[in-house]
Design a protein around this motif. Structure first.
Motif, PDB file in Angstrom:
ATOM      1  N   MET A   1       0.297  -0.880  -0.285  1.00  0.00           N
ATOM      2  CA  MET A   1       0.522  -0.067   0.385  1.00  0.00           C
ATOM      3  C   MET A   1       0.788   1.374   0.318  1.00  0.00           C
ATOM      4  O   MET A   1       2.095   1.017   0.474  1.00  0.00           O
ATOM      5  N   VAL A   2       0.333   2.677  -0.824  1.00  0.00           N
ATOM      6  CA  VAL A   2       1.132   3.618  -0.461  1.00  0.00           C
ATOM      7  C   VAL A   2      -0.330   5.030   0.007  1.00  0.00           C
ATOM      8  O   VAL A   2      -1.079   4.668  -0.080  1.00  0.00           O
ATOM      9  N   LEU A   3       1.091   5.787   1.101  1.00  0.00           N
ATOM     10  CA  LEU A   3       0.411   6.705   1.848  1.00  0.00           C
ATOM     11  C   LEU A   3       0.622   8.638   1.336  1.00  0.00           C
ATOM     12  O   LEU A   3       2.303   8.103   1.031  1.00  0.00           O
ATOM     13  N   ASP A   4      -0.298   9.557   0.988  1.00  0.00           N
ATOM     14  CA  ASP A   4       0.196  10.513   0.733  1.00  0.00           C
ATOM     15  C   ASP A   4      -0.336  11.509   2.631  1.00  0.00           C
ATOM     16  O   ASP A   4      -1.142  11.164   2.659  1.00  0.00           O
ATOM     17  N   SER A   5       1.415  11.333   2.104  1.00  0.00           N
ATOM     18  CA  SER A   5       0.687  12.881   4.106  1.00  0.00           C
ATOM     19  C   SER A   5       0.005  14.033   3.739  1.00  0.00           C
ATOM     20  O   SER A   5       0.012  14.690   4.911  1.00  0.00           O
ATOM     21  N   LEU A   6       0.302  14.109   2.410  1.00  0.00           N
ATOM     22  CA  LEU A   6      -0.606  15.538   2.474  1.00  0.00           C
ATOM     23  C   LEU A   6       0.105  16.982   2.854  1.00  0.00           C
ATOM     24  O   LEU A   6      -0.826  17.743   3.908  1.00  0.00           O
ATOM     25  N   GLY A   7       1.773  17.082   3.062  1.00  0.00           N
ATOM     26  CA  GLY A   7       1.881  17.976   3.571  1.00  0.00           C
ATOM     27  C   GLY A   7       2.383  17.700   5.236  1.00  0.00           C
ATOM     28  O   GLY A   7       2.474  18.666   6.259  1.00  0.00           O
ATOM     29  N   GLN A   8       1.692  16.380   5.653  1.00  0.00           N
ATOM     30  CA  GLN A   8       2.732  16.445   6.778  1.00  0.00           C
ATOM     31  C   GLN A   8       3.840  15.796   7.190  1.00  0.00           C
ATOM     32  O   GLN A   8       4.027  16.025   8.070  1.00  0.00           O
ATOM     33  N   ALA A  19       3.074  -5.307   8.016  1.00  0.00           N
ATOM     34  CA  ALA A  19       2.805  -4.353   9.418  1.00  0.00           C
ATOM     35  C   ALA A  19       3.342  -3.018   9.617  1.00  0.00           C
ATOM     36  O   ALA A  19       2.602  -2.258  10.605  1.00  0.00           O
ATOM     37  N   GLU A  20       3.789  -2.616   8.634  1.00  0.00           N
ATOM     38  CA  GLU A  20       3.912  -0.438   9.105  1.00  0.00           C
ATOM     39  C   GLU A  20       2.546  -0.267   9.615  1.00  0.00           C
ATOM     40  O   GLU A  20       2.537   0.923  10.172  1.00  0.00           O
ATOM     41  N   ALA A  21       1.765  -0.366   8.131  1.00  0.00           N
ATOM     42  CA  ALA A  21       0.172   0.077   8.266  1.00  0.00           C
ATOM     43  C   ALA A  21      -0.364  -0.278   9.586  1.00  0.00           C
ATOM     44  O   ALA A  21      -0.793   0.353  10.329  1.00  0.00           O
ATOM     45  N   ARG A  22       0.514  -1.631   9.703  1.00  0.00           N
ATOM     46  CA  ARG A  22      -0.443  -2.005  11.610  1.00  0.00           C
ATOM     47  C   ARG A  22      -0.109  -1.231  12.618  1.00  0.00           C
ATOM     48  O   ARG A  22      -1.391  -0.933  13.330  1.00  0.00           O
ATOM     49  N   GLN A  23       0.569  -0.937  13.158  1.00  0.00           N
ATOM     50  CA  GLN A  23       1.726  -0.164  13.500  1.00  0.00           C
ATOM     51  C   GLN A  23       1.619   1.764  13.793  1.00  0.00           C
ATOM     52  O   GLN A  23       1.720   2.301  14.995  1.00  0.00           O
TER      53      GLN A  23
END
Length: 244
Positions: A1-8, A19-23
């Protein structure tokens, strides 16, 4: 999966594993996108395996295994084969093999279509071969070939007396395994008066069974008789004199 933090603090999309997504604690405004794994060929050692096993095993069913699982492990999980099992005739099918067979079959059909279509042009008797009825026959043959579907079957050179399957075979996802009982008949089909399945007789030859079906008809070609063995192999030359 991929994640966009939108400027965070992170710039653009970032790939994370399950595994990282769960934590990971979600932040306001983040967008999470779960990507499909379809079409991505992974090494066998990274593929989780769902296997269907049926027939002469103690516990037929669908089993989920870790990557790199061997056929021996699947048989053990299914409780082993029953005394009636006939490993020689087992049918193991695989999706990746089916895809390879389909690609090869499509090429063979294209080659056959080109050969059958070009023959009237290259033959000395092309005037006769170009007859509409012959052209329609060519189209009919090609159409029948296109309707055939590959099985994806893995063929193993096991002896008829085999008591086990290729235990070291590494399974792939969606493999199917069917272990049949020992057959009691021999089928005879094609250009014979009475196509049928006849009770197996010890030491009887292929010719004996053909005679049981009435012998080869006039339109039949004795030189083109072939035998499909229970393990999927084919015997063509001298088939009549071989034992069934």
């Amino acid at each position: 999966m991929v994640l966009d933090s939108l400027g965070q603090g992170d710039v653009g999309w970032k790939q994370i594993d399950a595994a990282e997504a769960r934590q990971r604690v979600a932040k306001r405004g983040e967008i999470v996108r779960v990507l499909s794994g379809a079409g991505i060929a992974r090494p066998l050692q990274q593929q989780s395996v769902l296997v269907t096993i049926s027939g002469e095993v103690a516990k037929p069913g669908r089993y989920f295994f870790k990557p790199g699982t061997r056929l021996a492990d699947v048989l053990a999980e299914a409780g082993g084969m029953t005394p009636e099992a006939f490993p020689y005739a087992s049918v193991i099918t695989r999706e990746s093999v089916k895809q390879q067979q389909r690609a090869s079959f499509d090429r063979a059909i294209q080659d056959a279509e080109m050969l059958l279509t070009a023959q009237p042009v290259t033959s000395v008797n092309r005037a006769q071969l170009i007859h509409p009825a012959n052209i329609e026959l060519v189209r009919s043959i090609v159409a029948q070939m296109r309707e055939r579907e590959p099985t994806g079957r893995l063929v193993f050179d096991l002896p008829v007396t085999a008591t086990s399957l290729p235990n070291d075979l590494i399974l792939e996802n969606n493999d199917t395994i069917y272990v049949p009982p020992r057959p009691v008949t021999v089928g005879v089909f094609g250009a014979v008066p009475t196509p049928a399945s006849f009770a197996y007789r010890d030491r009887a030859t292929v010719g004996d069974y053909v005679r049981s079906a009435g012998g080869v008809q006039k339109l039949g070609d004795k030189g083109e008789i072939f035998v499909v063995r229970a393990n999927g192999t084919v015997v063509s030359k001298g088939a009549l004199g071989k034992r069934a």
